[in-house]
Design an enzyme around this catalytic site. Structure first.
Site, PDB file in Angstrom:
ATOM      1  N   ARG A 180       0.600  -0.880   0.298  1.00 23.07           N
ATOM      2  CA  ARG A 180       0.028   0.008  -0.064  1.00 23.07           C
ATOM      3  C   ARG A 180       0.592   1.164  -0.201  1.00 23.07           C
ATOM      4  NH1 ARG A 180      -5.101  -1.291   4.784  1.00 23.07           N
ATOM      5  NH2 ARG A 180      -5.699  -2.856   2.866  1.00 23.07           N
ATOM      6  N   LYS A 202     -17.238   7.895   9.085  1.00 27.63           N
ATOM      7  CA  LYS A 202     -17.133   7.186   9.825  1.00 27.63           C
ATOM      8  C   LYS A 202     -17.267   5.546  10.269  1.00 27.63           C
ATOM      9  CE  LYS A 202     -19.164   4.212   6.341  1.00 27.63           C
ATOM     10  NZ  LYS A 202     -19.295   2.867   6.536  1.00 27.63           N
TER      11      LYS A 202
END
Length: 373
Positions: free
Chosen positions: A49, A106
């Site tokens: 990543r 969220k």
């Protein structure tokens, strides 16, 4: 962006914690596309990543740990937390204590109490704290909001909203973990969006009823959940979230005493971001074809030609970070506040209680008042 004298101001430097789905597909591209922001550093301990972030955002720094990021707090202007749910609260607290404004994907926290505590800490230190509720800028949600503002539907009686998927086999990972510490399950995943949208449109809820199941073989967390809300203003919201829907229902059905609006299909922005498309590259960002428009009418089904097509407003995820940048520059309110996130978490907590105990939960007057502040 220029100051009041026309002098270019340096961009605000953003540190992004996490480069999985949320970090790489949503946050990094939207930050990079926002005038006045620059993606400075990505935190991920995954070497693959790190290479991906460097390739997708030339010049970005990568570090292995959040501590390495916080050690450079004086070089940064905003921290974005897009790491697994269980890390949201401790990382946000550490960032705020380091003097850094924070955006959190969220759900902001596991409980309303945790969200309120973070909001208080941010207020005490005079720092921005915002929840990334990007679905407030979905094309269909923006269209519903306009229909409500125009009075086209009359007095709304019932709001139906669905995020349904057909994933008959669990994918695994922390989002589907049964460990409460991971804050997994579809209620906190898709339900965070659905509840936030309902509260944003119709105000605080006074009663919550929910049904929640683990349907798939081998699944650990809820994957099929329904919530019914009664809002203080009288509107009833019916919210479905599922990974086991073999036939998908309408994304929205909004019923008023004058007309109703029905919309199928999902906003195209997530699919575009996953495909590598970016806002501001000359494409009509967030637009959808006329064949996907919802229909407005009364007395007939839209599936048999009833009603009239309503042009869907373009979706606008870039508006979220543009508003964050403006709030940081001016000291104004962020586009989604931590206390709004706490109000949604109160509903999610009540839904868990309702489903577990088989009863309707009435939110206290204090809950309702806190949700409006």
């Amino acid at each position: 962006m220029d100051d009041v004298f026309g002098t270019p101001r340096p961009p605000l430097r953003v540190g992004l914690v996490g480069y999985g789905l949320a970090g790489s597909v949503f946050h990094a591209p939207l930050i990079a596309a926002t005038d006045g922001l620059v993606l400075d550093t990505v935190v991920t301990g995954n070497a693959e990543r790190q290479r991906q972030a460097a390739a997708e955002h030339p010049g970005v720094r990568t570090v292995d740990t959040p501590d390495a990021l916080f050690a450079r707090a004086d070089e940064l202007d905003l921290i974005v937390i897009a790491s697994p749910n269980r890390t949201h609260v401790p990382l946000a607290r550490a960032a705020l204590e380091a003097g850094l404004p924070v955006v959190i994907d969220k759900p902001l926290a596991a409980t309303a109490a945790e969200a309120q505590a973070l909001a208080t800490l941010a207020d005490t230190r005079g720092l921005l704290l915002s929840a990334f509720q990007n679905r407030r800028w979905d094309n269909d949600f923006l269209t519903v909001r306009k229909l409500l503002a125009d009075g086209t539907l009359g007095e709304v009686q019932r709001f139906e909203s669905r995020f349904e998927r057909w994933r008959p086999r669990p994918k695994g990972g922390w989002r589907e973990s049964g460990d409460p510490a991971e804050i997994g399950g579809i209620l906190y995943d898709l339900g965070s969006h659905l509840v936030d949208q309902a509260l944003a449109l119709f105000g605080p809820a006074v009663t919550v009823y929910a049904e929640s199941d683990v349907r798939r073989r081998g699944a650990e967390a809820d994957d099929d959940t329904f919530i019914a809300l009664t809002h203080a203003g009288g509107v009833r919201s019916h919210l479905w979230m599922s990974a086991t829907a073999a036939q998908l229902g309408p994304r929205f059905r909004v019923l008023g005493d004058t007309a109703g609006y029905v919309k199928y299909g999902l906003d195209p922005q997530e699919a575009a971001l996953r495909e590598g498309l970016r806002p501001g590259n000359g494409t009509a960002w967030g637009a959808e074809p006329e064949s996907a428009w919802g229909r407005l009418g009364a007395g007939e089904s839209p599936l048999t030609g009833g009603g009239e097509p309503v042009a869907t407003l373009p979706g606008d995820y870039p508006a979220y970070y543009a508003a964050v940048e403006a709030a940081l520059r001016t000291g104004g309110q962020p586009p989604v506040t931590a206390r709004e996130a706490a109000a949604a978490l109160r509903v999610l907590e009540a839904a868990k209680t309702s489903a577990a105990e088989g009863r309707t939960v009435r939110l206290t007057e204090g809950d309702v008042l806190a949700a409006t502040r």
